[in-house]
Design an enzyme around this catalytic site. Structure first.
Site, PDB file in Angstrom:
ATOM      1  CB  ALA A   7     -37.090  14.633   6.055  1.00  0.00           C
ATOM      2  NE  ARG A  13     -31.259   4.969  -5.597  1.00  0.00           N
ATOM      3  CZ  ARG A  13     -30.412   5.690  -5.748  1.00  0.00           C
ATOM      4  NH1 ARG A  13     -29.070   5.603  -6.055  1.00  0.00           N
ATOM      5  NH2 ARG A  13     -30.624   7.069  -5.601  1.00  0.00           N
ATOM      6  N   GLY A  76     -41.361  17.261  -5.890  1.00  0.00           N
ATOM      7  CA  GLY A  76     -40.050  17.800  -6.306  1.00  0.00           C
ATOM      8  C   GLY A  76     -39.673  18.631  -5.235  1.00  0.00           C
ATOM      9  CG  ASP A 100     -31.452  12.696   1.795  1.00  0.00           C
ATOM     10  OD1 ASP A 100     -31.108  13.630   1.810  1.00  0.00           O
ATOM     11  OD2 ASP A 100     -31.755  11.870   0.849  1.00  0.00           O
ATOM     12  CB  ALA A 376     -16.058 -20.751  41.415  1.00  0.00           C
ATOM     13  CG  ASN A 382     -33.194 -13.944  40.395  1.00  0.00           C
ATOM     14  OD1 ASN A 382     -33.044 -15.150  39.775  1.00  0.00           O
ATOM     15  ND2 ASN A 382     -33.132 -12.790  39.981  1.00  0.00           N
TER      16      ASN A 382
END
Ligand code: UD1
Ligand code: CA
Length: 452
Positions: A7, A13, A76, A100, A376, A382
């Site tokens: 990783a 990209r 590498g 990945d 309603a 508060n």
């Protein structure tokens, strides 16, 4: 067996500040998917090789019992595995996975593990219509693997080979250590290739087994946002398939997103374009309408969540009706048969059985008893600008429309608040409380006329 997860790559990209392996897939870092899969194999130890953004990745791993090692510089894939080996003393076999390549399945890896046995080198290979970019698997006339050649190092004939290296392998640890010490970097990329161990294994007379994945998409890697999106779709398709296998009705399996863990009872139905985040539990017979977002929520049996509802860190009892266009915010706990209607926001509230707030209301930091009707346009005030205060509404109270409850305040059991009340002191039980100005009508009053 021990697992090494590579990783360390830059992920240039992705064009992102977030390290590639931490980019989320189905709501969790790609790397977390790979780690889970390694754990499912009962790996003895898991060592993650980090590089770019190594601190962020290591922080993400936390104290999860994983090992990590910094590869700096990155020379590498062979070098990356070599850097990990000292972390895994007395290893018998090593499996190499990639941060990945997040969708690799435990079933495939178990077959790879079995093919490796105690002393063979097992490679996961896949045959592709378009093998461009991948390392090619080269075999002799009798079909035995001889070596892997990287795309950039391959000649015209080798480029025609469609069986490619996925990079995933299982190797005997002592042999691997020896082979990696002998790998050089005299190749097109000037890198120490992990793939070069194959030719060394052949020379040492070690058997090489190859295994193909259960599904080719398991071996797809992510280098760009486009590939990440492609894997996200595959991952969601798989989750949707599992839900349907478990008996959940999905109106369209292509239009659901589960970014975490979704647990469902029997006969749950989910309409289109719903998003589930974190841990969500839907009880038996729950129906979720279209375009809802549920995050870390528990929904009781038989409850209906209507369209465009947003629920975050909240729970409902059985047989509730929520929405359309409702918002339940953190700390909301609803009892049974509670109705929360359109454009009602509820935060940090307990609402007991059978209570209703059906229209255009804000309930915050309140304890609401049973059988309460909230009219309603009711608002719990508060917040005084500095502190939050609680509102208590006892059982069977009736809150008239357009009422403000200035907390801290209490509405007694069975009390009625007249419409338009601004409640600043407690309302006694069973009485009508009103704070309206007296209504007046002025006889003979005339509307003003426009000046000529
Ligand atoms: C590699 C394989 C190739 C295979 C392909 C499959 C080698 C030499 N080649 O090529 O045969 O077909 O994967 O996708 O192994 N990494 C490190 N440290 C490094 C270099 C790489 O951790 O120093 C990690 C990268 O983050 C990445 C993975 O190893 O996750 C593969 O590296 P990458 O350079 O992308 O390998 P490929 O050239 O794709
Ligand atoms: Ca490379």
């Amino acid at each position: 067996m021990d697992v090494v997860i590579l990783a360390a790559g830059k992920g240039t990209r992705m064009r992102s500040a977030l390290p590639k392996v931490l980019q989320p897939l189905a709501g969790r870092p790609m790397l977390a998917h790979v780690i889970d899969t390694a754990r499912a194999l009962d790996a003895r130890r898991v060592c993650v090789v980090v590089g770019h953004g190594g601190e962020a990745v290591a922080a993400q791993l936390g104290d999860s019992g994983l090992l990590s090692v910094l590869q700096e510089p990155q020379l590498g894939t062979g070098h990356a595995v070599q850097v990990a080996l000292p972390q895994l003393p007395d290893a018998d076999r090593i499996m190499v996975l990639y941060g990945d390549v997040p969708l690799i399945g435990a079933g495939t890896l178990r077959r790879l593990q079995a093919a490796a046995g105690g002393d063979a080198l097992a490679l996961l290979t896949v045959t592709l219509d378009d093998p461009a970019g991948y390392g090619r698997i080269l075999r002799d006339a009798s079909g035995r693997v001889t070596r892997i050649v990287e795309h950039k190092d391959a000649n015209a004939d080798e480029l025609k080979v469609c069986e490619v290296n996925t990079g995933i392998l299982v190797a005997p640890a002592a042999r691997l250590t020896d082979w990696l010490s002998r790998v050089g970097n005299g190749n097109a990329q000037g890198e120490y290739y992990l793939t070069d161990i194959v030719a060394l294994a052949v020379a040492d007379g070690v058997a090489i087994a190859t295994v193909q994945p259960d599904a080719a998409w398991e071996t797809l890697g992510v280098n760009s946002k486009a590939q990440l999106a492609q894997l996200e779709r595959i991952c969601q398709r798989n989750i949707a398939q599992r839900l349907m296998d478990d008996g959940i009705t999905l109106i369209d399996p292509a239009r659901i997103d589960v970014r975490g863990e979704l647990q469902c009872g029997r006969d749950v139905e989910i309409d289109i374009n719903c998003v589930f985040e974190g841990r969500v539990e839907l009880g038996e017979g729950v129906r979720v309408g279209p375009h809802c977002v549920l995050r870390n929520a528990v929904i009781g049996a038989g409850t209906r969540i209507e369209a465009y509802t947003h629920i975050d860190q909240a729970s409902t009892g059985a047989a509730c009706v929520i929405g359309p266009y409702a918002r339940l915010r953190p700390g909301t706990v609803l009892g049974e048969a509670v109705h929360i209607g359109n454009f009602v926001e509820v935060k940090n509230c307990n609402v007991a059985d059978g209570s209703k707030a059906n229209h255009l209301t804000y309930l915050g930091d309140a304890d609401i008893g049973r059988g309460v009707n909230v009219g309603a346009g009711t608002i719990t005030c508060n917040y005084d600008g500095v502190n939050k205060h609680r509102t208590t509404i006892e059982d069977e109270a009736f809150i008239g429309s357009d009422t403000q409850l200035v907390a801290p305040v209490r509405v007694g059991r069975g009390a009625t608040l007249a419409a338009g009340t601004t409640l600043t002191r407690d309302a006694p039980p069973d009485q009508l409380t009103a704070s309206r100005a007296k209504q007046v009508s002025i006889p003979g009053w005339k509307r003003p006329l426009k000046k000529q």
